[in-house]
Design a protein around this motif. Structure first.
Motif, PDB file in Angstrom:
ATOM      1  N   GLN A 173     -31.814 128.054  98.777  1.00  0.00           N
ATOM      2  CA  GLN A 173     -32.206 127.479  97.492  1.00  0.00           C
ATOM      3  C   GLN A 173     -32.131 128.478  96.339  1.00  0.00           C
ATOM      4  OE1 GLN A 173     -36.084 125.687  98.137  1.00  0.00           O
ATOM      5  NE2 GLN A 173     -35.334 124.392  99.790  1.00  0.00           N
ATOM      6  N   LYS A 174     -31.552 129.631  96.558  1.00  0.00           N
ATOM      7  CA  LYS A 174     -31.422 130.642  95.496  1.00  0.00           C
ATOM      8  C   LYS A 174     -30.473 130.140  94.403  1.00  0.00           C
ATOM      9  CE  LYS A 174     -28.427 134.022  96.320  1.00  0.00           C
ATOM     10  NZ  LYS A 174     -27.749 135.191  96.941  1.00  0.00           N
ATOM     11  N   ALA A 175     -30.608 130.681  93.218  1.00  0.00           N
ATOM     12  CA  ALA A 175     -29.695 130.324  92.122  1.00  0.00           C
ATOM     13  C   ALA A 175     -28.291 130.831  92.459  1.00  0.00           C
ATOM     14  CB  ALA A 175     -30.190 130.943  90.824  1.00  0.00           C
ATOM     15  N   HIS A 176     -27.298 129.980  92.249  1.00  0.00           N
ATOM     16  CA  HIS A 176     -25.932 130.356  92.601  1.00  0.00           C
ATOM     17  C   HIS A 176     -24.936 129.539  91.792  1.00  0.00           C
ATOM     18  CE1 HIS A 176     -25.613 126.625  94.993  1.00  0.00           C
ATOM     19  NE2 HIS A 176     -26.839 126.903  95.391  1.00  0.00           N
ATOM     20  N   SER A 177     -23.694 129.981  91.827  1.00  0.00           N
ATOM     21  CA  SER A 177     -22.648 129.344  91.006  1.00  0.00           C
ATOM     22  C   SER A 177     -22.069 128.090  91.641  1.00  0.00           C
ATOM     23  CB  SER A 177     -21.513 130.346  90.761  1.00  0.00           C
ATOM     24  OG  SER A 177     -20.916 130.734  91.992  1.00  0.00           O
ATOM     25  N   LYS A 178     -22.481 127.764  92.872  1.00  0.00           N
ATOM     26  CA  LYS A 178     -21.920 126.596  93.558  1.00  0.00           C
ATOM     27  C   LYS A 178     -22.809 125.362  93.446  1.00  0.00           C
ATOM     28  CE  LYS A 178     -19.337 129.453  96.821  1.00  0.00           C
ATOM     29  NZ  LYS A 178     -19.147 129.862  98.227  1.00  0.00           N
ATOM     30  N   GLN A 179     -23.748 125.397  92.532  1.00  0.00           N
ATOM     31  CA  GLN A 179     -24.684 124.291  92.395  1.00  0.00           C
ATOM     32  C   GLN A 179     -23.976 122.959  92.146  1.00  0.00           C
ATOM     33  OE1 GLN A 179     -28.015 124.988  92.991  1.00  0.00           O
ATOM     34  NE2 GLN A 179     -28.048 122.770  93.224  1.00  0.00           N
ATOM     35  N   ARG A 180     -22.798 123.010  91.535  1.00  0.00           N
ATOM     36  CA  ARG A 180     -22.061 121.781  91.225  1.00  0.00           C
ATOM     37  C   ARG A 180     -21.669 120.994  92.470  1.00  0.00           C
ATOM     38  NH1 ARG A 180     -18.525 125.999  91.166  1.00  0.00           N
ATOM     39  NH2 ARG A 180     -16.386 125.718  91.924  1.00  0.00           N
ATOM     40  N   PHE A 181     -21.662 121.650  93.618  1.00  0.00           N
ATOM     41  CA  PHE A 181     -21.247 120.975  94.844  1.00  0.00           C
ATOM     42  C   PHE A 181     -22.412 120.254  95.555  1.00  0.00           C
ATOM     43  CE2 PHE A 181     -18.015 124.513  94.800  1.00  0.00           C
ATOM     44  CZ  PHE A 181     -16.944 123.684  94.459  1.00  0.00           C
TER      45      PHE A 181
END
Length: 312
Positions: A300-308
């Motif tokens: 659940q960490k912040a990451h750049s793949k959230q869009r998926f």
């Protein structure tokens, strides 16, 4: 009608609606919003700031939910985003169904070899959960599972007894290369699939330096694969992480044959957390719901793949 009674009725109605809404929310699935093969490659690309991805080995094994079953996949997705390693096999009349074992006895109400039965004959059997309890769930076909998975998750097809050409043809028929990937045990298997579709995505067995070099010599597309590096946390993993991560390849440790077997939940939790701390990008487990909860600070960490990631 008295004001107090009206207020009571209004409050009761609101609570009922809230409860119903809560139930609906709980039934929503965590889905992967992957629409193209390019999306799939990006989802699995190692960036250095990725969440730990959860893979359900055979879908997961929870009481009442049998392995390699659509009901089990859905149950897992109610709790966590995940992709699923599954096991296609051939019936007597060459229908691809999901079954890990060559025989029916352990996981169904049938007996004997799967390959001795036609698909029509298999319909009378029901699946058992990991504890041997008979469920009401039938043996699914791979085609059914592919169509169920569309817009929800990613399927990783293990290689059992289905010829590579048949597997490639079925993915092509369903236009499913955006969400169906292939386990390969050698660079030669990968090269065959690439000859059929250059956009395929793979889960490759790369458990040591020699296996890594075999794929490198074959000019394997490391940007289109994940690497299964084994079932244990061990010092040798560090070298593989470094080699593969540099090429943008995520590394997977599977707890299915190792840490999932630990007796207590606390022991398993510590083992799952050790996998994430070790540097693996993907944690595969027979217990994906439990594993996801254990490593939630990594998933659940912040990451750049959230869009998926989404809900459905």
């Amino acid at each position: 009608m008295k004001p107090k009674l009206l207020n009571y009725l209004a409050l009761t109605a609101m609570l009922t609606l809230a409860s119903a809404a809560g139930g609906l929310a709980q039934d929503r699935l965590n889905v992967l919003k992957i629409k193209t093969a390019k999306d799939l490659h990006a989802y699995f690309k190692y960036t250095g700031n990725d969440p730990v991805l959860i893979a359900g080995h055979r879908g997961g094994m929870v009481t009442g939910f049998p392995e390699n079953s659509i009901a089990t996949f859905e149950n897992t997705l109610k709790h966590t985003p995940a992709f699923f390693e599954i096991d296609p096999r051939l019936t007597k009349d060459s229908v691809m169904v999901l079954m890990h074992d060559a025989t029916l006895d352990r996981t169904t109400t049938g007996t004997g070899k799967l390959s001795n039965y036609t698909y029509e004959e298999l319909k009378k059997f029901r699946l058992k959960d990991a504890e041997g309890n008979v469920t009401d769930f039938p043996i699914p076909t791979l085609s059914e599972v592919i169509e169920w998975a569309r817009g929800k998750t990613v399927l990783n097809l293990d290689h059992k007894d289905v010829p590579l050409a048949m597997t490639a043809a079925l993915i092509r028929k369903h236009k499913a290369d955006a969400f169906v990937m292939l386990t390969v045990h050698s660079a030669a298997e990968m090269q065959y699939y690439l000859s059929q579709n250059k956009n395929h995505t793979f889960s490759a067995f790369i458990r040591n330096r020699k296996e890594y070099e075999d794929y490198e010599k074959a000019n394997a597309p490391f940007s289109q694969m994940i690497a299964y590096i084994g079932p244990h946390v061990k010092p040798e993993n560090k070298a593989l992480y470094e080699l593969l991560n540099k090429k943008g390849t995520m590394c997977m440790i599977s707890a299915a044959s190792s840490y999932d077997k630990l007796k207590t939940a606390d022991e398993r939790k510590a083992a799952y957390q050790a996998i994430a701390k070790d540097g693996a990008s993907i944690l595969e487990s027979d217990l994906p719901i439990e594993a996801a909860e254990a490593v939630k600070e990594y998933t659940q960490k912040a990451h750049s793949k959230q869009r998926f990631f989404g809900k459905k």
